[in-house]
Design a protein around this motif. Sequence first.
Motif, short mmCIF file in Angstrom:
data_model
loop_
_atom_site.label_atom_id
_atom_site.label_comp_id
_atom_site.label_asym_id
_atom_site.label_seq_id
_atom_site.Cartn_x
_atom_site.Cartn_y
_atom_site.Cartn_z
N MET A 24 0.21 -59.77 90.41
CA MET A 24 -0.19 -58.77 89.44
C MET A 24 -1.30 -57.92 90.05
O MET A 24 -2.28 -58.46 90.54
CB MET A 24 -0.68 -59.47 88.16
N GLN A 25 -1.15 -56.63 90.02
CA GLN A 25 -2.16 -55.74 90.57
C GLN A 25 -3.23 -55.47 89.53
O GLN A 25 -2.93 -55.33 88.35
CB GLN A 25 -1.52 -54.44 91.00
N PRO A 26 -4.49 -55.42 89.98
CA PRO A 26 -5.57 -55.11 89.03
C PRO A 26 -5.35 -53.75 88.39
O PRO A 26 -4.83 -52.83 89.01
CB PRO A 26 -6.83 -55.12 89.89
N SER A 27 -5.71 -53.62 87.15
CA SER A 27 -5.64 -52.36 86.43
C SER A 27 -7.00 -52.12 85.79
O SER A 27 -7.86 -52.99 85.83
CB SER A 27 -4.55 -52.42 85.36
N PRO A 28 -7.20 -50.97 85.17
CA PRO A 28 -8.48 -50.74 84.50
C PRO A 28 -8.74 -51.75 83.38
O PRO A 28 -9.85 -51.87 82.90
CB PRO A 28 -8.34 -49.33 83.93
N PHE A 29 -7.71 -52.48 82.97
CA PHE A 29 -7.87 -53.42 81.88
C PHE A 29 -8.08 -54.86 82.36
O PHE A 29 -8.03 -55.79 81.57
CB PHE A 29 -6.67 -53.34 80.93
N HIS A 30 -8.27 -55.04 83.65
CA HIS A 30 -8.56 -56.36 84.20
C HIS A 30 -9.98 -56.36 84.73
O HIS A 30 -10.50 -55.33 85.13
CB HIS A 30 -7.59 -56.71 85.34
N LEU A 31 -10.61 -57.50 84.75
CA LEU A 31 -11.94 -57.61 85.33
C LEU A 31 -12.02 -58.88 86.15
O LEU A 31 -11.19 -59.78 85.99
CB LEU A 31 -13.03 -57.59 84.24
N THR A 32 -13.00 -58.94 87.00
CA THR A 32 -13.15 -60.09 87.88
C THR A 32 -14.15 -61.07 87.29
O THR A 32 -15.25 -60.69 86.91
CB THR A 32 -13.64 -59.62 89.27
N VAL A 33 -13.73 -62.31 87.23
CA VAL A 33 -14.59 -63.40 86.75
C VAL A 33 -14.45 -64.55 87.74
O VAL A 33 -13.35 -65.02 87.99
CB VAL A 33 -14.19 -63.87 85.33
N LYS A 34 -15.57 -64.98 88.30
CA LYS A 34 -15.57 -66.15 89.18
C LYS A 34 -15.66 -67.40 88.31
O LYS A 34 -16.41 -67.42 87.33
CB LYS A 34 -16.76 -66.11 90.13
N VAL A 35 -14.88 -68.42 88.67
CA VAL A 35 -14.86 -69.67 87.90
C VAL A 35 -15.26 -70.81 88.83
O VAL A 35 -14.68 -70.98 89.90
CB VAL A 35 -13.47 -69.95 87.30
N LYS A 36 -16.23 -71.59 88.39
CA LYS A 36 -16.64 -72.80 89.11
C LYS A 36 -16.18 -73.99 88.27
O LYS A 36 -16.59 -74.14 87.12
CB LYS A 36 -18.15 -72.83 89.31
N TYR A 37 -15.33 -74.82 88.86
CA TYR A 37 -14.85 -76.01 88.15
C TYR A 37 -15.85 -77.14 88.39
O TYR A 37 -16.15 -77.49 89.54
CB TYR A 37 -13.44 -76.38 88.63
N LEU A 38 -16.37 -77.70 87.32
CA LEU A 38 -17.41 -78.71 87.38
C LEU A 38 -16.88 -80.12 87.21
O LEU A 38 -17.59 -81.09 87.47
CB LEU A 38 -18.47 -78.43 86.30
N ARG A 39 -15.66 -80.24 86.73
CA ARG A 39 -15.03 -81.54 86.49
C ARG A 39 -13.60 -81.49 87.00
O ARG A 39 -12.94 -80.46 86.92
CB ARG A 39 -15.07 -81.89 85.00
N GLN A 40 -13.12 -82.61 87.49
CA GLN A 40 -11.78 -82.66 88.07
C GLN A 40 -10.71 -82.25 87.08
O GLN A 40 -9.79 -81.51 87.42
CB GLN A 40 -11.50 -84.06 88.61
N LEU A 41 -10.81 -82.70 85.83
CA LEU A 41 -9.82 -82.35 84.82
C LEU A 41 -9.73 -80.84 84.65
O LEU A 41 -8.63 -80.28 84.54
CB LEU A 41 -10.15 -83.01 83.48
N ALA A 42 -10.86 -80.16 84.64
CA ALA A 42 -10.86 -78.70 84.50
C ALA A 42 -10.17 -78.05 85.67
O ALA A 42 -9.40 -77.10 85.51
CB ALA A 42 -12.30 -78.19 84.36
N GLU A 43 -10.42 -78.55 86.86
CA GLU A 43 -9.80 -77.99 88.06
C GLU A 43 -8.29 -78.22 88.05
O GLU A 43 -7.50 -77.34 88.41
CB GLU A 43 -10.42 -78.58 89.31
N GLU A 44 -7.87 -79.40 87.60
CA GLU A 44 -6.45 -79.72 87.56
C GLU A 44 -5.70 -78.85 86.56
O GLU A 44 -4.60 -78.38 86.83
CB GLU A 44 -6.25 -81.20 87.21
N SER A 45 -6.28 -78.63 85.39
CA SER A 45 -5.60 -77.83 84.36
C SER A 45 -5.85 -76.34 84.56
O SER A 45 -5.06 -75.51 84.12
CB SER A 45 -6.01 -78.27 82.96
#
Length: 156
Positions: A1-22
């Motif tokens: 999917m190509q970025p459009s004016p309606f997309h924004l960038t958000v960095k995500v840091k997974y702090l728990r294994q379950l969060a990273e898995e899902s």
Amino acid sequence: MQPSPFHLTVKVKYLRQLAEESGLAYATPSSVGLDLRACLDAPEALVEPGGRLAVPTGVAIEIVEPNVAGFVFSRSGLGAKDGLTVAQGVGVIDPDYRGEIVVWLLNTSGEVRRIERGQRIAQLVFLPCFQARILPARDLSETDRGAGGFGHTGHK
């Protein structure tokens, strides 16, 4: 999917294994709310009637775009069917917050409710925000409504 004016960038840091898995993901291509999941240490947690529970999500975020904040809303099905809503109405994730997103759930039902590890508990939506430039004023402009409060719009 190509970025459009309606997309924004958000960095995500997974702090728990379950969060990273899902992962942090949208349920459908047209969804506007990212599903936040319960990253509980135990297999489940109980919320007493009228009680509140702090539920970790296992994620921290960095909103890269200016003038955007994250808002944590209740999941409609969880609220309507089970009476579990975001305790403060809507949670605000300020752009400079880097800690774990924790969702406080409120049980508005008359029964004990169970939250299971990995369950979708809330949704995260990104919206544009403005900081107000405060201008002290002696008077405000006149309107038809004036200072009438709740229920005073004159409409039935």
